[in-house]
Design an enzyme around this catalytic site. Structure first.
Site, mmCIF file in Angstrom:
data_model
loop_
_atom_site.group_PDB
_atom_site.id
_atom_site.type_symbol
_atom_site.label_atom_id
_atom_site.label_comp_id
_atom_site.label_asym_id
_atom_site.label_seq_id
_atom_site.Cartn_x
_atom_site.Cartn_y
_atom_site.Cartn_z
ATOM 1 N N LYS A 182 16.377 3.037 9.623
ATOM 2 C CA LYS A 182 16.150 1.720 10.232
ATOM 3 C C LYS A 182 15.965 0.670 9.142
ATOM 4 O O LYS A 182 15.024 0.740 8.352
ATOM 5 C CB LYS A 182 14.885 1.728 11.100
ATOM 6 C CG LYS A 182 14.754 0.416 11.878
ATOM 7 C CD LYS A 182 13.417 0.250 12.543
ATOM 8 C CE LYS A 182 12.401 -0.404 11.655
ATOM 9 N NZ LYS A 182 12.767 -1.770 11.226
ATOM 10 N N GLY A 234 7.684 0.119 2.226
ATOM 11 C CA GLY A 234 7.181 -1.064 2.911
ATOM 12 C C GLY A 234 5.745 -1.320 2.510
ATOM 13 O O GLY A 234 5.308 -0.910 1.432
ATOM 14 N N SER A 235 5.015 -1.973 3.389
ATOM 15 C CA SER A 235 3.660 -2.400 3.040
ATOM 16 C C SER A 235 2.689 -1.223 3.079
ATOM 17 O O SER A 235 2.898 -0.234 3.785
ATOM 18 C CB SER A 235 3.211 -3.490 4.008
ATOM 19 O OG SER A 235 3.220 -2.967 5.315
ATOM 20 N N THR A 236 1.612 -1.377 2.334
ATOM 21 C CA THR A 236 0.609 -0.313 2.262
ATOM 22 C C THR A 236 -0.034 -0.084 3.637
ATOM 23 O O THR A 236 -0.297 1.064 4.014
ATOM 24 C CB THR A 236 -0.428 -0.670 1.182
ATOM 25 O OG1 THR A 236 0.266 -0.676 -0.078
ATOM 26 C CG2 THR A 236 -1.551 0.339 1.107
ATOM 27 N N GLY A 239 2.304 1.919 5.659
ATOM 28 C CA GLY A 239 2.359 3.239 5.024
ATOM 29 C C GLY A 239 1.173 4.102 5.433
ATOM 30 O O GLY A 239 1.323 5.294 5.728
ATOM 31 N N GLU A 256 6.708 4.691 -0.425
ATOM 32 C CA GLU A 256 6.820 3.723 -1.525
ATOM 33 C C GLU A 256 6.221 2.427 -1.013
ATOM 34 O O GLU A 256 6.812 1.766 -0.158
ATOM 35 C CB GLU A 256 8.295 3.485 -1.880
ATOM 36 C CG GLU A 256 9.046 4.703 -2.365
ATOM 37 C CD GLU A 256 8.778 5.016 -3.829
ATOM 38 O OE1 GLU A 256 8.006 4.275 -4.476
ATOM 39 O OE2 GLU A 256 9.326 6.009 -4.307
ATOM 40 N N CYS A 290 8.302 -5.174 -4.974
ATOM 41 C CA CYS A 290 7.073 -4.372 -4.931
ATOM 42 C C CYS A 290 6.489 -4.190 -6.319
ATOM 43 O O CYS A 290 5.282 -4.148 -6.487
ATOM 44 C CB CYS A 290 7.373 -3.017 -4.317
ATOM 45 S SG CYS A 290 8.800 -2.243 -5.071
ATOM 46 N N GLU A 387 -1.334 -8.460 -2.823
ATOM 47 C CA GLU A 387 0.085 -8.680 -3.066
ATOM 48 C C GLU A 387 0.504 -9.965 -2.334
ATOM 49 O O GLU A 387 0.356 -10.057 -1.123
ATOM 50 C CB GLU A 387 0.839 -7.484 -2.491
ATOM 51 C CG GLU A 387 2.257 -7.398 -2.914
ATOM 52 C CD GLU A 387 2.943 -6.167 -2.337
ATOM 53 O OE1 GLU A 387 2.639 -5.770 -1.197
ATOM 54 O OE2 GLU A 387 3.797 -5.610 -3.030
HETATM 55 P P1 NAD Z 1 6.507 -3.704 6.378
HETATM 56 O O1 NAD Z 1 5.620 -2.539 6.099
HETATM 57 O O2 NAD Z 1 5.999 -4.763 7.267
HETATM 58 O O3 NAD Z 1 7.878 -3.213 7.014
HETATM 59 C C1 NAD Z 1 8.664 -2.223 6.390
HETATM 60 C C2 NAD Z 1 9.482 -1.535 7.448
HETATM 61 O O4 NAD Z 1 8.617 -0.798 8.319
HETATM 62 C C3 NAD Z 1 10.278 -2.466 8.357
HETATM 63 O O5 NAD Z 1 11.530 -1.867 8.606
HETATM 64 C C4 NAD Z 1 9.433 -2.512 9.621
HETATM 65 O O6 NAD Z 1 10.176 -2.798 10.778
HETATM 66 C C5 NAD Z 1 8.882 -1.106 9.684
HETATM 67 N N1 NAD Z 1 7.633 -0.920 10.411
HETATM 68 C C6 NAD Z 1 6.685 -1.839 10.720
HETATM 69 N N2 NAD Z 1 5.664 -1.252 11.376
HETATM 70 C C7 NAD Z 1 5.968 0.074 11.486
HETATM 71 C C8 NAD Z 1 5.291 1.218 12.040
HETATM 72 N N3 NAD Z 1 4.102 1.109 12.593
HETATM 73 N N4 NAD Z 1 5.895 2.418 11.942
HETATM 74 C C9 NAD Z 1 7.085 2.557 11.341
HETATM 75 N N5 NAD Z 1 7.770 1.518 10.808
HETATM 76 C C10 NAD Z 1 7.215 0.289 10.868
HETATM 77 O O7 NAD Z 1 6.900 -4.250 4.947
HETATM 78 P P2 NAD Z 1 7.840 -5.474 4.623
HETATM 79 O O8 NAD Z 1 7.043 -6.707 4.796
HETATM 80 O O9 NAD Z 1 9.137 -5.345 5.317
HETATM 81 O O10 NAD Z 1 8.144 -5.210 3.072
HETATM 82 C C11 NAD Z 1 7.346 -5.660 2.087
HETATM 83 C C12 NAD Z 1 6.495 -4.545 1.531
HETATM 84 O O11 NAD Z 1 7.304 -3.471 1.040
HETATM 85 C C13 NAD Z 1 5.688 -4.991 0.357
HETATM 86 O O12 NAD Z 1 4.355 -4.579 0.480
HETATM 87 C C14 NAD Z 1 6.361 -4.299 -0.829
HETATM 88 O O13 NAD Z 1 5.523 -4.091 -1.936
HETATM 89 C C15 NAD Z 1 6.854 -3.057 -0.233
HETATM 90 N N6 NAD Z 1 7.937 -2.471 -1.027
HETATM 91 C C16 NAD Z 1 7.689 -1.356 -1.758
HETATM 92 C C17 NAD Z 1 8.693 -0.800 -2.538
HETATM 93 C C18 NAD Z 1 8.442 0.433 -3.358
HETATM 94 O O14 NAD Z 1 9.390 1.058 -3.791
HETATM 95 N N7 NAD Z 1 7.192 0.814 -3.586
HETATM 96 C C19 NAD Z 1 9.957 -1.371 -2.547
HETATM 97 C C20 NAD Z 1 10.189 -2.507 -1.785
HETATM 98 C C21 NAD Z 1 9.151 -3.045 -1.021
#
Ligand code: NAD
Length: 479
Positions: A182, A234-236, A239, A256, A290, A387
């Protein structure tokens, strides 16, 4: 005040991309209508609605997982590694052939400058598929066994849409898994174009399934009982929710997550080079990175000089049309992200830090934030701890290497760090003491498929890239 260098706009033509008015889901090798609602994806540089995209329901996710399971059992896990490699090489070559189309579409849907999507994202995407294609018939040398896990459920963010897709899909397929992926809700279009590339490469139906949607669709994937592996970037906060959701199941998980990297400049560093590294560290991809070097730690004796050179350099950054080849800083990806950046920046000012923004004319429409730097930041400030995920740099100073280490490690995150110094011995001692998955020395934001990437502490667990990136997709030597 306008930019000190006048220049003629040089926009890349968008004629090469064919954006359809609406998109379905890619399940079992075909585009199908979703059974749920639809959502809009917009160009963040203009607020133009680009397309309507299906929001996958639980039933759609179930259909995608079933297709992935069938493809796994009947085709993909039975195929030899060298046969799988042929598909991955083919995909890599098509990505190169269609590189301009992918770069333009990525910049339109995400807001990142074309020079970054063209020169960084897309070449690294192709390199990732080439690299893991090379592993597909050599898994017995991986050190992690050669048995795939089954169906991988993968959820990715919006900051590097196609690159994050490559980091997830290439190692999964090389190891013999099938996937349901997704993309983020604000950047679904390049993943859907990738689905077309899978068709063009004749990838067997069901090996790759792309389902679009927001958090509920992501939740349905990670909690699906027939998913064997969850890979999330995605976000912590999300995660942590995912770690809770899969606790007690047999699913293998890699996460990640976020970061708050220290970029540490010593007084013996070549300062002009360091300033370029600071700019790259925090303004590359509008700071939506990130591993962005969002906390600058500068040695006190050179702090004033570094700030002066940094501001002079920031005043030359060109902010604007992502498709213009001269643009250095593009659009913020969404109205929500812009609101978050504004809020945290206002808090920084209210907490007493001094704010300076590069003088630039921001376009009237779209989501924009001028490159900004905060000085006089203390470790307790929220802009030093959280962040911001935007073009905002927090500057702190230090006197000794130990103080630099202490401040750099004083964060719940541990994804990356940068060290700028003339002394090789200092680089090694700093790298050993920094609690960060990646440490760059006299450079920043360098990515290569051969190199593992991942975090300590709240930045997640597991590694992507390199031989280590295979571990998350294999059963292990003794299973
Ligand atoms: P986010 O966590 O809001 O969303 C990431 C993804 O998760 C999206 O596809 C979203 O639709 C989905 N999602 C949201 N809620 C969910 C749930 N409850 N269960 C499953 N999936 C869900 O993050 P974002 O705002 O899209 O991205 C930014 C974040 O990603 C930042 O914190 C950044 O540091 C991190 N990031 C980390 C890395 C890494 O490699 N460590 C790389 C890129 C981005």
């Amino acid at each position: 005040m306008s930019n000190i260098f006048e220049y003629a706009p040089a926009p890349e033509s968008r004629a090469i991309v064919d954006i359809k008015p609406s998109y379905g889901l890619f399940i079992d090798g075909e585009f199908v209508d979703g059974t749920g609602k639809a959502f809009k994806t917009v160009n963040p540089a203009t607020e133009e609605v680009l397309a309507e995209v299906a929001e996958a329901s639980d039933a759609d996710v179930d259909a995608a997982v079933k297709a992935a399971r069938r493809a796994y059992t009947r085709v993909w896990s039975r195929m030899s590694g060298s046969e799988r490699a042929k598909y991955l090489y083919r995909i890599a070559r098509i990505i190169q052939e269609r590189g301009r189309e992918l770069a333009v579409l990525e910049s339109i849907d995400n807001g990142k400058p074309i020079k970054e999507s063209r020169d960084v994202d897309i070449p690294v995407v192709a390199a990732h598929f080439f690299y893991y294609a090379g592993w597909a018939d050599k898994l017995k040398y991986s050190g992690f066994g050669e048995t795939p896990l089954g169906v991988a459920g993968q959820v990715i963010p919006w900051n590097f849409p196609l690159l994050m897709l490559a980091w997830k899909i290439a190692p999964a397929l090389a190891c013999g898994n099938t996937v349901v992926l997704k993309p983020a809700e604000t950047t679904p279009l390049t993943a859907l174009l990738f689905a077309e590339i899978c068709q063009q490469a004749d990838l067997p139906p069901g090996v790759v399934n792309i389902v679009t949607g927001a958090g509920d669709t992501g939740r349905a994937i990670v909690s699906h009982p027939d998913v064997d592996k969850v890979a999330f970037t995605g976000s912590t906060d999300v995660g942590k929710a995912i770690a809770r959701a899969v606790a007690g199941t047999n699913k293998k998980v890699t996460l990640e997550l976020g970061g708050k990297a220290a970029n540490i400049v010593f007084d013996d560093a070549p300062l002009d080079q360091a300033v370029e590294g600071i700019v790259n560290g925090i303004f590359f991809n509008q700071g939506h990175v990130c591993c962005a070097g969002s906390r600058l730690l500068v040695q006190e004796s050179v702090a004033d000089e570094v700030m002066e050179r940094l501001k002079r350099r920031m005043a030359t950054l060109r902010v604007g049309d992502p498709l213009d080849k001269n643009t250095d800083v593009g659009a913020i990806n969404s109205a929500e992200q812009l609101a978050k950046i504004r809020e945290l920046s206002d808090i920084g000012e209210a907490e007493g830090a001094e704010r300076w923004s590069a003088p630039c004319d921001l376009p009237a429409n779209g989501y924009w934030f001028a490159p900004t730097v905060f000085t006089g930041v203390s470790q307790a400030h929220r802009i030093a701890r959280e962040e911001i995920f935007g073009p905002v740099l927090s500057v702190l100073t230090f006197r000794t290497p130990s103080e630099a280490i202490e401040k750099a490690n004083n964060t719940p995150f541990g994804l990356s760090a940068g060290v700028w110094t003339d002394k090789g011995s200092r680089i090694l001692s700093m790298a050993n003491r920094l609690r960060a998955g990646v440490v760059w020395a006299n450079t920043f934001n360098k990515f290569d498929p051969t190199s593992p990437f991942g975090g300590y502490k709240e930045s997640g667990y597991g590694r992507e890239g390199g031989r280590h990136g295979l571990e998350g997709y294999l059963k292990g030597e003794d299973s």
